[in-house]
Motif scaffolding. Structure first.
Motif, PDB file in Angstrom:
ATOM      1  N   LEU A  58       0.850  -1.183   0.000  1.00 37.64           N
ATOM      2  CA  LEU A  58       0.000   0.000   0.000  1.00 37.64           C
ATOM      3  C   LEU A  58       0.889   1.237   0.000  1.00 37.64           C
ATOM      4  N   ASP A  59       0.917   1.919  -1.134  1.00 39.23           N
ATOM      5  CA  ASP A  59       1.824   3.050  -1.326  1.00 39.23           C
ATOM      6  C   ASP A  59       1.119   4.363  -1.018  1.00 39.23           C
ATOM      7  N   LEU A  60       1.713   5.147  -0.125  1.00 33.29           N
ATOM      8  CA  LEU A  60       1.097   6.404   0.304  1.00 33.29           C
ATOM      9  C   LEU A  60       2.178   7.449   0.557  1.00 33.29           C
ATOM     10  N   ASP A  61       1.850   8.712   0.281  1.00 33.09           N
ATOM     11  CA  ASP A  61       2.739   9.824   0.602  1.00 33.09           C
ATOM     12  C   ASP A  61       3.174   9.709   2.067  1.00 33.09           C
ATOM     13  N   VAL A  62       4.470   9.822   2.299  1.00 32.14           N
ATOM     14  CA  VAL A  62       5.025   9.576   3.629  1.00 32.14           C
ATOM     15  C   VAL A  62       4.473  10.541   4.673  1.00 32.14           C
ATOM     16  N   THR A  63       4.386  11.808   4.326  1.00 33.49           N
ATOM     17  CA  THR A  63       3.890  12.801   5.282  1.00 33.49           C
ATOM     18  C   THR A  63       2.465  12.487   5.724  1.00 33.49           C
ATOM     19  N   LYS A  64       1.628  12.124   4.744  1.00 36.76           N
ATOM     20  CA  LYS A  64       0.240  11.787   5.048  1.00 36.76           C
ATOM     21  C   LYS A  64       0.169  10.539   5.924  1.00 36.76           C
ATOM     22  N   GLY A  65       0.973   9.555   5.607  1.00 35.49           N
ATOM     23  CA  GLY A  65       0.974   8.317   6.386  1.00 35.49           C
ATOM     24  C   GLY A  65       1.409   8.539   7.825  1.00 35.49           C
ATOM     25  N   LEU A  66       2.449   9.343   8.021  1.00 33.41           N
ATOM     26  CA  LEU A  66       2.925   9.615   9.372  1.00 33.41           C
ATOM     27  C   LEU A  66       1.905  10.419  10.175  1.00 33.41           C
ATOM     28  N   GLU A  67       1.192  11.321   9.501  1.00 36.24           N
ATOM     29  CA  GLU A  67       0.130  12.072  10.188  1.00 36.24           C
ATOM     30  C   GLU A  67      -0.937  11.121  10.714  1.00 36.24           C
ATOM     31  N   ARG A  68      -1.322  10.166   9.875  1.00 34.85           N
ATOM     32  CA  ARG A  68      -2.308   9.164  10.298  1.00 34.85           C
ATOM     33  C   ARG A  68      -1.785   8.351  11.477  1.00 34.85           C
ATOM     34  N   ALA A  69      -0.546   7.851  11.332  1.00 38.62           N
ATOM     35  CA  ALA A  69       0.029   6.973  12.355  1.00 38.62           C
ATOM     36  C   ALA A  69       0.192   7.694  13.683  1.00 38.62           C
ATOM     37  N   ASN A  70       0.627   8.942  13.633  1.00 36.36           N
ATOM     38  CA  ASN A  70       0.879   9.687  14.866  1.00 36.36           C
ATOM     39  C   ASN A  70      -0.395  10.179  15.545  1.00 36.36           C
ATOM     40  N   SER A  71      -1.525  10.091  14.828  1.00 39.92           N
ATOM     41  CA  SER A  71      -2.802  10.493  15.434  1.00 39.92           C
ATOM     42  C   SER A  71      -3.378   9.395  16.327  1.00 39.92           C
ATOM     43  N   ARG A  72      -2.815   8.189  16.222  1.00 40.17           N
ATOM     44  CA  ARG A  72      -3.296   7.069  17.028  1.00 40.17           C
ATOM     45  C   ARG A  72      -2.779   7.170  18.466  1.00 40.17           C
ATOM     46  N   LYS A  73      -3.619   6.746  19.403  1.00 42.28           N
ATOM     47  CA  LYS A  73      -3.209   6.704  20.800  1.00 42.28           C
ATOM     48  C   LYS A  73      -2.525   5.366  21.057  1.00 42.28           C
ATOM     49  N   SER A  74      -1.208   5.377  21.040  1.00 39.60           N
ATOM     50  CA  SER A  74      -0.445   4.146  21.214  1.00 39.60           C
ATOM     51  C   SER A  74       0.972   4.491  21.646  1.00 39.60           C
ATOM     52  N   ASN A  75       1.596   3.578  22.395  1.00 39.53           N
ATOM     53  CA  ASN A  75       3.002   3.773  22.744  1.00 39.53           C
ATOM     54  C   ASN A  75       3.920   3.023  21.782  1.00 39.53           C
ATOM     55  N   GLU A  76       3.319   2.406  20.739  1.00 38.83           N
ATOM     56  CA  GLU A  76       4.108   1.637  19.774  1.00 38.83           C
ATOM     57  C   GLU A  76       4.521   2.530  18.604  1.00 38.83           C
ATOM     58  N   LYS A  77       5.364   3.514  18.882  1.00 38.54           N
ATOM     59  CA  LYS A  77       5.716   4.488  17.849  1.00 38.54           C
ATOM     60  C   LYS A  77       7.225   4.630  17.664  1.00 38.54           C
ATOM     61  N   ARG A  78       7.944   3.580  17.974  1.00 44.92           N
ATOM     62  CA  ARG A  78       9.400   3.648  17.838  1.00 44.92           C
ATOM     63  C   ARG A  78       9.816   3.884  16.389  1.00 44.92           C
ATOM     64  N   PHE A  79       9.210   3.158  15.459  1.00 43.79           N
ATOM     65  CA  PHE A  79       9.582   3.327  14.051  1.00 43.79           C
ATOM     66  C   PHE A  79       9.049   4.643  13.483  1.00 43.79           C
ATOM     67  N   GLU A  80       7.855   5.054  13.895  1.00 41.93           N
ATOM     68  CA  GLU A  80       7.294   6.317  13.434  1.00 41.93           C
ATOM     69  C   GLU A  80       8.202   7.491  13.787  1.00 41.93           C
ATOM     70  N   SER A  81       8.925   7.366  14.903  1.00 41.17           N
ATOM     71  CA  SER A  81       9.751   8.480  15.377  1.00 41.17           C
ATOM     72  C   SER A  81      11.143   8.515  14.763  1.00 41.17           C
ATOM     73  N   LYS A  82      11.391   7.670  13.760  1.00 39.39           N
ATOM     74  CA  LYS A  82      12.719   7.625  13.136  1.00 39.39           C
ATOM     75  C   LYS A  82      12.971   8.760  12.145  1.00 39.39           C
ATOM     76  N   GLY A  83      11.956   9.582  11.863  1.00 38.55           N
ATOM     77  CA  GLY A  83      12.192  10.762  11.037  1.00 38.55           C
ATOM     78  C   GLY A  83      11.732  10.622   9.595  1.00 38.55           C
ATOM     79  N   LEU A  84      11.498  11.782   8.966  1.00 35.56           N
ATOM     80  CA  LEU A  84      10.939  11.818   7.613  1.00 35.56           C
ATOM     81  C   LEU A  84      11.861  11.177   6.584  1.00 35.56           C
ATOM     82  N   GLU A  85      13.151  11.468   6.652  1.00 34.05           N
ATOM     83  CA  GLU A  85      14.098  10.918   5.670  1.00 34.05           C
ATOM     84  C   GLU A  85      14.108   9.395   5.711  1.00 34.05           C
ATOM     85  N   PHE A  86      14.082   8.830   6.915  1.00 33.87           N
ATOM     86  CA  PHE A  86      14.034   7.375   7.071  1.00 33.87           C
ATOM     87  C   PHE A  86      12.816   6.801   6.351  1.00 33.87           C
TER      88      PHE A  86
END
Length: 207
Positions: free
Chosen positions: A132-160
């Motif tokens: 499932l291919d999606l613009d990275v910025t949009k995907g991270l916005e979705r992921a970071n809107s979730r209430k969860s402590n499972e965000k280690r990979f999400e926090s690796k930065g835009l370039e990653f």
């Protein structure tokens, strides 16, 4: 049949897996859904080591070892038995995630990834994969809107995550007969319809 879903963070894998599962069940197929890292009791324990905490908690080689430890446990305790019982097994992520995250982007060589895979799973690979291919910025916005402590990979930065997307597209172009690129910016129903058409064609061809 073993179907996997891959994609960056927030690409909508869980939604589409749920819809595909319901579609297959309505057509009288036996279906079982699992996820990675996780699935089995042991793999879920390892999951917490991988998806929580500081983004630099592990280097890519350690991540790859942990991923395959979890994958091996999920395979022998869940995936293999469920396939033997006649289920279509659908997994949220599988070995392609390791090849992309820890391999292409993390720097673990193809040879070492292949060695880990052979040691853990022999020659077992997905029959069919949807990326499932999606613009990275949009995907991270979705992921970071979730209430969860499972965000280690999400926090690796835009370039990653931009590199993750490029690597998935490369992998899909290398294996076009197995990996289908799905535009995840479309509506949920359009994505679902596109996926079910591919699955129906695959099932017809292989039954």
């Amino acid at each position: 049949m073993f179907i996997t879903f891959e994609g960056g963070e927030g690409s909508g894998k869980s939604t589409q897996i749920n819809l595909l599962s319901k579609f297959l069940l309505s057509n009288l197929y036996k279906v079982f859904v699992t996820r990675e890292p996780g699935g089995s009791v042991g793999a879920e324990t390892i999951r917490q080591l991988l998806v929580t905490g500081n983004p630099n908690r592990w280097d890519a080689h350690t991540e790859a070892l942990l991923m395959y430890a979890a994958r091996r446990d999920n395979f022998i305790r869940i995936i293999k038995p469920k396939l033997s019982e006649g289920n279509i097994v659908i997994s949220d992520r599988f070995s392609d995630s390791t090849k992309v995250y820890q391999g292409y982007v993390g720097g673990v060589s193809d040879a070492n990834i292949d060695l880990l895979h052979k040691f853990s799973l022999d020659d077992f690979y997905p029959d069919l994969t949807f990326y499932l291919d999606l613009d990275v910025t949009k995907g991270l916005e979705r992921a970071n809107s979730r209430k969860s402590n499972e965000k280690r990979f999400e926090s690796k930065g835009l370039e990653f995550h931009e590199n993750i997307r490029k690597s998935y597209l490369k992998l899909a172009s290398d294996e076009p007969l197995r990996i289908y690129i799905i535009d995840a910016s479309k509506s949920i129903s359009k994505i679902h319809n596109e996926i079910t058409k591919v699955v129906e064609k695959f099932l017809t061809k292989n039954t």
